[in-house]
Write a protein that holds these residues in place. Structure first.
Motif, PDB file in Angstrom:
ATOM      1  N   ALA A  29       0.936  -1.580  -0.067  1.00  0.00           N
ATOM      2  CA  ALA A  29       0.437   0.066   0.052  1.00  0.00           C
ATOM      3  C   ALA A  29       1.300   1.165  -0.022  1.00  0.00           C
ATOM      4  N   MET A  30       0.118   2.274  -0.553  1.00  0.00           N
ATOM      5  CA  MET A  30       0.987   3.550  -0.224  1.00  0.00           C
ATOM      6  C   MET A  30       0.295   4.377   0.454  1.00  0.00           C
ATOM      7  N   VAL A  31       1.270   5.258   1.391  1.00  0.00           N
ATOM      8  CA  VAL A  31       0.249   5.969   2.484  1.00  0.00           C
ATOM      9  C   VAL A  31       0.765   7.775   1.673  1.00  0.00           C
ATOM     10  N   ALA A  32       0.019   8.806   1.457  1.00  0.00           N
ATOM     11  CA  ALA A  32       0.912   9.592   0.680  1.00  0.00           C
ATOM     12  C   ALA A  32      -0.197  11.326   1.185  1.00  0.00           C
ATOM     13  N   ALA A  33      -0.041  12.268   1.712  1.00  0.00           N
ATOM     14  CA  ALA A  33      -0.847  13.890   1.355  1.00  0.00           C
ATOM     15  C   ALA A  33      -1.154  13.900  -0.401  1.00  0.00           C
ATOM     16  N   VAL A  34      -2.304  14.751  -0.434  1.00  0.00           N
ATOM     17  CA  VAL A  34      -3.080  14.524  -1.777  1.00  0.00           C
ATOM     18  C   VAL A  34      -3.187  16.145  -1.947  1.00  0.00           C
ATOM     19  N   GLU A  35      -2.182  17.036  -2.184  1.00  0.00           N
ATOM     20  CA  GLU A  35      -2.567  18.741  -2.060  1.00  0.00           C
ATOM     21  C   GLU A  35      -2.057  19.401  -3.441  1.00  0.00           C
TER      22      GLU A  35
ATOM     23  N   LYS B 180      -6.199  23.240  -7.151  1.00  0.00           N
ATOM     24  CA  LYS B 180      -6.894  23.689  -8.372  1.00  0.00           C
ATOM     25  C   LYS B 180      -7.423  22.084  -8.614  1.00  0.00           C
ATOM     26  N   LEU B 181      -7.559  21.214  -7.380  1.00  0.00           N
ATOM     27  CA  LEU B 181      -7.823  19.693  -7.310  1.00  0.00           C
ATOM     28  C   LEU B 181      -9.640  20.183  -6.418  1.00  0.00           C
ATOM     29  N   ALA B 182      -9.824  19.752  -7.431  1.00  0.00           N
ATOM     30  CA  ALA B 182     -11.610  19.477  -7.340  1.00  0.00           C
ATOM     31  C   ALA B 182     -12.094  19.097  -5.872  1.00  0.00           C
ATOM     32  N   VAL B 183     -11.082  18.143  -5.376  1.00  0.00           N
ATOM     33  CA  VAL B 183     -11.640  17.208  -3.881  1.00  0.00           C
ATOM     34  C   VAL B 183     -10.467  17.949  -2.418  1.00  0.00           C
ATOM     35  N   PRO B 184     -11.194  17.792  -1.641  1.00  0.00           N
ATOM     36  CA  PRO B 184     -10.164  18.858  -0.507  1.00  0.00           C
ATOM     37  C   PRO B 184      -8.941  17.897  -0.509  1.00  0.00           C
ATOM     38  N   ARG B 185      -7.817  18.946   0.473  1.00  0.00           N
ATOM     39  CA  ARG B 185      -6.606  17.976   0.691  1.00  0.00           C
ATOM     40  C   ARG B 185      -6.456  16.846   1.671  1.00  0.00           C
ATOM     41  N   SER B 186      -5.633  16.171   1.412  1.00  0.00           N
ATOM     42  CA  SER B 186      -5.623  14.539   2.656  1.00  0.00           C
ATOM     43  C   SER B 186      -5.400  14.421   3.082  1.00  0.00           C
ATOM     44  N   VAL B 187      -5.102  13.157   3.085  1.00  0.00           N
ATOM     45  CA  VAL B 187      -4.529  12.152   3.380  1.00  0.00           C
ATOM     46  C   VAL B 187      -5.086  10.596   2.982  1.00  0.00           C
ATOM     47  N   ARG B 188      -4.263   9.970   1.980  1.00  0.00           N
ATOM     48  CA  ARG B 188      -4.943   8.883   1.220  1.00  0.00           C
ATOM     49  C   ARG B 188      -4.355   7.700   1.168  1.00  0.00           C
TER      50      ARG B 188
ATOM     51  N   GLU C  25      -8.879   4.062   2.085  1.00  0.00           N
ATOM     52  CA  GLU C  25      -8.754   4.346   3.082  1.00  0.00           C
ATOM     53  C   GLU C  25      -8.507   5.864   3.082  1.00  0.00           C
ATOM     54  N   ARG C  26      -9.638   7.636   3.162  1.00  0.00           N
ATOM     55  CA  ARG C  26      -9.126   8.888   3.323  1.00  0.00           C
ATOM     56  C   ARG C  26      -9.039   9.518   5.124  1.00  0.00           C
ATOM     57  N   MET C  27      -8.388   9.873   4.830  1.00  0.00           N
ATOM     58  CA  MET C  27      -8.227  10.551   6.399  1.00  0.00           C
ATOM     59  C   MET C  27      -9.823  11.178   6.593  1.00  0.00           C
ATOM     60  N   PRO C  28     -10.702  11.001   7.075  1.00  0.00           N
ATOM     61  CA  PRO C  28     -10.953  12.412   7.745  1.00  0.00           C
ATOM     62  C   PRO C  28     -11.522  13.699   8.214  1.00  0.00           C
ATOM     63  N   ALA C  29     -11.903  14.568   7.283  1.00  0.00           N
ATOM     64  CA  ALA C  29     -11.818  15.826   7.836  1.00  0.00           C
ATOM     65  C   ALA C  29     -10.944  16.052   9.136  1.00  0.00           C
ATOM     66  N   ALA C  30     -11.789  16.199  10.565  1.00  0.00           N
ATOM     67  CA  ALA C  30     -11.303  16.122  11.112  1.00  0.00           C
ATOM     68  C   ALA C  30     -10.503  15.511  11.687  1.00  0.00           C
ATOM     69  N   VAL C  31     -10.174  14.492  11.613  1.00  0.00           N
ATOM     70  CA  VAL C  31      -8.427  13.892  11.983  1.00  0.00           C
ATOM     71  C   VAL C  31      -7.339  14.830  11.391  1.00  0.00           C
ATOM     72  N   HIS C  32      -8.090  15.353   9.865  1.00  0.00           N
ATOM     73  CA  HIS C  32      -6.090  15.361   8.435  1.00  0.00           C
ATOM     74  C   HIS C  32      -6.482  16.924   9.184  1.00  0.00           C
TER      75      HIS C  32
END
Length: 411
Positions: free
Chosen positions: A283-289, A292-300, A313-320
């Protein structure tokens, strides 16, 4: 008014000493073989016979066969090797760690594992597998490895690698009857020289009798790759590692001596990617930033499937939001074991854990054994390793029985 009735838990039944003292030794050893490591080491203080069990081949074989498999997390507080800048010598940084910080999920507490008497002072932990830790020196040149079992305090040093390297990417896989070490990267220790990507391996297979020493030809990594110093993930007979600038995933098939290049998911928008073992796969864990990306910043978290990468899985907004406030763009690293992923933040003692079975994100309790409290000075922090505690590690015996390297490396 009637008085309230209170009930107290019944006292545990007393153990009849006349029965338990006559328990057969073989049955007693089977009971001790099931104990968690911390409980076993406490039990060794009962008598000389129990103390000597750690040196009994028969008991170690029994414990290796019967003991439930445990998945722990082992952390070291120090600067990451990737933070060193080459200037003739490694840049000034915190000294290599002399002890590890072990999180015991059985008792949900932190423990300290000292390495002063086992590991030389200029070595750093590079990889872990099968109850063993692999250590490498920080100085440039041929790499002498040190393999040690932190529980039994046994250590063995294989023959050193033959190429000169600074901080290679390390693959380390230990089985019951096999051991393989792969070092890959630029074999020139100056950043001003032309890259010369090479790989070398040490392979011992006790079942087939196969022995591949350092110096045997190994396929080089693909061209135009940039392998960072770090560890590789072993799965299905292959090692997997990251290539940076641009991001890509490389795989090395041990049996076929073949490298392959895989495209990373969303590689243009990744930050701080890490490969981890998760639920028996890669598996790969990384931040997506990207603004102008259509989805919010997250760790996936993505899992590698036959058809490519699939988001797990995508890290929930509150945890992120909590994670971003702690991380502050400094970078992070992930390590996985079983169904657990642990994320450590550079310059921080905080550890965020993702449990795949429960789909749950949670922070580990603060470690009271950290130097300078929860925050780490300089550019350091915690670096995590997946660790399977074992009293017996037969792979060390494979190294002792291996023949010496039959020929020197040329070229």
């Amino acid at each position: 008014m009637a008085s309230a009735a209170f009930s107290f838990p019944a006292a545990p039944p007393a153990m009849e000493s006349r029965i338990w003292r006559r328990l057969p030794e073989k049955l007693l050893e089977r009971v001790l073989a099931f104990l968690p490591p911390a409980a076993f080491f406490r039990a060794r203080a009962v008598c000389r016979r129990w103390y000597a069990l750690l040196f009994s081949d028969a008991f170690l074989e029994l414990q290796l066969r019967l003991s439930p498999r445990r998945r722990w997390l082992l952390f070291f507080q120090h600067d990451l090797p990737a933070s060193f800048v080459y200037s003739g010598e490694p840049a000034a940084a915190a000294p290599p760690p002399r002890h590890g910080l072990l999180f015991d999920p059985d008792e949900f507490r932190w423990r300290r594992l000292p390495f002063d008497a086992v590991v030389p002072p200029d070595f750093y932990p590079a990889a872990s597998s099968g109850g063993l830790l692999c250590w490498l020196p920080l100085c440039p040149g041929p790499k002498p490895l040190l393999l040690c079992n932190p529980l039994s305090r046994l250590a063995l040093q294989p023959p050193p690698s033959l190429r000169h390297r600074l901080l290679p990417s390390v693959g380390f896989a230990v089985g019951e009857t096999s051991l393989v070490v792969l070092l890959a990267g630029d074999d020139l220790i100056s950043p001003f020289a032309v890259k010369n990507l090479t790989a070398e391996r040490l392979l011992i297979d006790g079942l087939s009798g196969r022995y591949t020493p350092w110096g045997a030809p190994a396929a080089p990594p693909p061209r135009l790759c940039n392998l960072p110093s770090g560890r590789m993930i072993f799965h299905g007979g292959s090692f997997f590692c990251m290539s940076h600038s641009p991001f890509a995933v490389l795989s090395y098939d041990i049996a076929g001596d073949v490298w392959k290049k895989l495209q990373a998911p969303m590689k243009r928008f990744l930050r701080s990617p890490s490969l981890v073992e998760l639920a028996g796969g890669v598996a790969m864990v990384a931040a997506v930033e990207k603004r102008k990306l259509a989805v919010p910043r997250s760790v996936r978290v993505w899992g590698l499937k036959e058809g490519g990468w699939a988001e797990v899985e995508r890290m929930p907004a509150a945890v992120h939001e909590e994670f971003a406030a702690e991380e502050r763009g400094r970078g992070f690293e992930a390590v996985g074991e079983g169904g657990t992923v642990a994320i450590t933040i550079r310059g921080s003692g905080a550890v965020l854990v993702f449990e795949l079975r429960r789909r749950e994100w949670r922070w580990l309790p603060a470690c009271p054994l950290l130097r300078n409290g929860a925050a780490c000075g300089g550019g350091g922090g915690l670096r995590g390793f997946a660790f399977e505690p074992r009293l017996a590690t037969p792979a060390l015996g494979l190294l002792q029985a291996a023949p010496p390297t039959p020929f020197p490396f040329q070229g």
